[in-house]
Design an enzyme around this catalytic site. Sequence first.
Site, PDB file in Angstrom:
ATOM      1  N   HIS A   9       0.830  -1.210   0.000  1.00 60.11           N
ATOM      2  CA  HIS A   9       0.000   0.000   0.000  1.00 60.11           C
ATOM      3  C   HIS A   9       0.865   1.260   0.000  1.00 60.11           C
ATOM      4  O   HIS A   9       0.661   2.173   0.806  1.00 60.11           O
ATOM      5  CB  HIS A   9      -0.924   0.003   1.214  1.00 60.11           C
ATOM      6  N   ARG A  41       7.103  -6.077   3.336  1.00 57.55           N
ATOM      7  CA  ARG A  41       5.843  -6.692   2.904  1.00 57.55           C
ATOM      8  C   ARG A  41       5.750  -6.633   1.387  1.00 57.55           C
ATOM      9  O   ARG A  41       5.683  -5.545   0.808  1.00 57.55           O
ATOM     10  CB  ARG A  41       4.635  -5.983   3.525  1.00 57.55           C
ATOM     11  N   ASP A  77      16.529 -11.615  -2.697  1.00 58.07           N
ATOM     12  CA  ASP A  77      17.828 -11.357  -3.321  1.00 58.07           C
ATOM     13  C   ASP A  77      18.339  -9.955  -2.974  1.00 58.07           C
ATOM     14  O   ASP A  77      19.553  -9.730  -2.928  1.00 58.07           O
ATOM     15  CB  ASP A  77      17.738 -11.521  -4.831  1.00 58.07           C
ATOM     16  N   GLU A 109      -6.252 -11.540   7.338  1.00 52.47           N
ATOM     17  CA  GLU A 109      -7.005 -10.286   7.314  1.00 52.47           C
ATOM     18  C   GLU A 109      -8.407 -10.419   6.721  1.00 52.47           C
ATOM     19  O   GLU A 109      -8.984  -9.425   6.263  1.00 52.47           O
ATOM     20  CB  GLU A 109      -6.209  -9.219   6.554  1.00 52.47           C
ATOM     21  N   ASP A 119      -8.183  -4.607   6.740  1.00 49.61           N
ATOM     22  CA  ASP A 119      -8.911  -5.482   5.817  1.00 49.61           C
ATOM     23  C   ASP A 119      -9.839  -6.428   6.564  1.00 49.61           C
ATOM     24  O   ASP A 119     -10.908  -6.789   6.059  1.00 49.61           O
ATOM     25  CB  ASP A 119      -7.928  -6.266   4.956  1.00 49.61           C
TER      26      ASP A 119
END
Length: 254
Positions: A48, A73, A87, A151, A177
């Site tokens: 987000h 995230r 990575d 969520e 959520d």
Amino acid sequence: MDLKPNIFKAAIARGEPQIGLWCSIGDPLVAEMLAGCGFDWMMFDTEHSPLDSSTITPLLQAVAPYAVSPVVRPASLDPVEIKKLLDCGAQTLLVPFVQSAEEARLAAASVAYPPEGIRGVAGVTRASGFGAIAGYHRRAREEICLLVQIETRTALDALEEIAAVPGVDGVFIGPSDLAASLGFPGEPAHPTVKAAVVDAVKRVRATGKPAGFLNADQTYVAEVMAAGSVFTAVDVDLAILRRGALARAEGWRR
């Protein structure tokens, strides 16, 4: 060169409370400043915010000298995106919107090299010390921490099955959520949502896994921590900036 230990993973496995800050500002200077403010972990959010795999590396580099653990995230449960973030040097990932044990197994496979998982193998990456960490590909999963985010009502119904998936190191309860899923969009502090969050945290802890949570309402945070949240984000960088700016402007307008 040795593999860097994941102090966040070790701490939550021991049940030691870890206080975090949610971050969506993509400026490395801001990240560096916040890294010295005393939080145990900082969560860089690509779901987000404008952040993505190409902008995460400078943030990880900015906080690396500090005694704070970066968490990233990904935007979704996408093995390709997860591979890129690993990575780049992320050792702890919070995978959003995990709805079932099957999806949790995909997340676990995405952070492990074959034969245990499906993470693609590359040699010269920041994660491997650009090839300088001996045995990186055999040992990397030891220090990778996988957090999955519950969520929705569907995920709540499958909570115990999700938490039991091998490779899941912690379960995060996402109130925003979840509120929408329960019929209260925009009301993460609604009594019904609060009750569901507290119950979910207790259920996660009953499985033996650490639970996590985020909110800027400090009373709400205290209630969820009392219920057993181990890794808890207590504010958001943009929210802190806005509150401070509003307070300063209002103080002078008076």
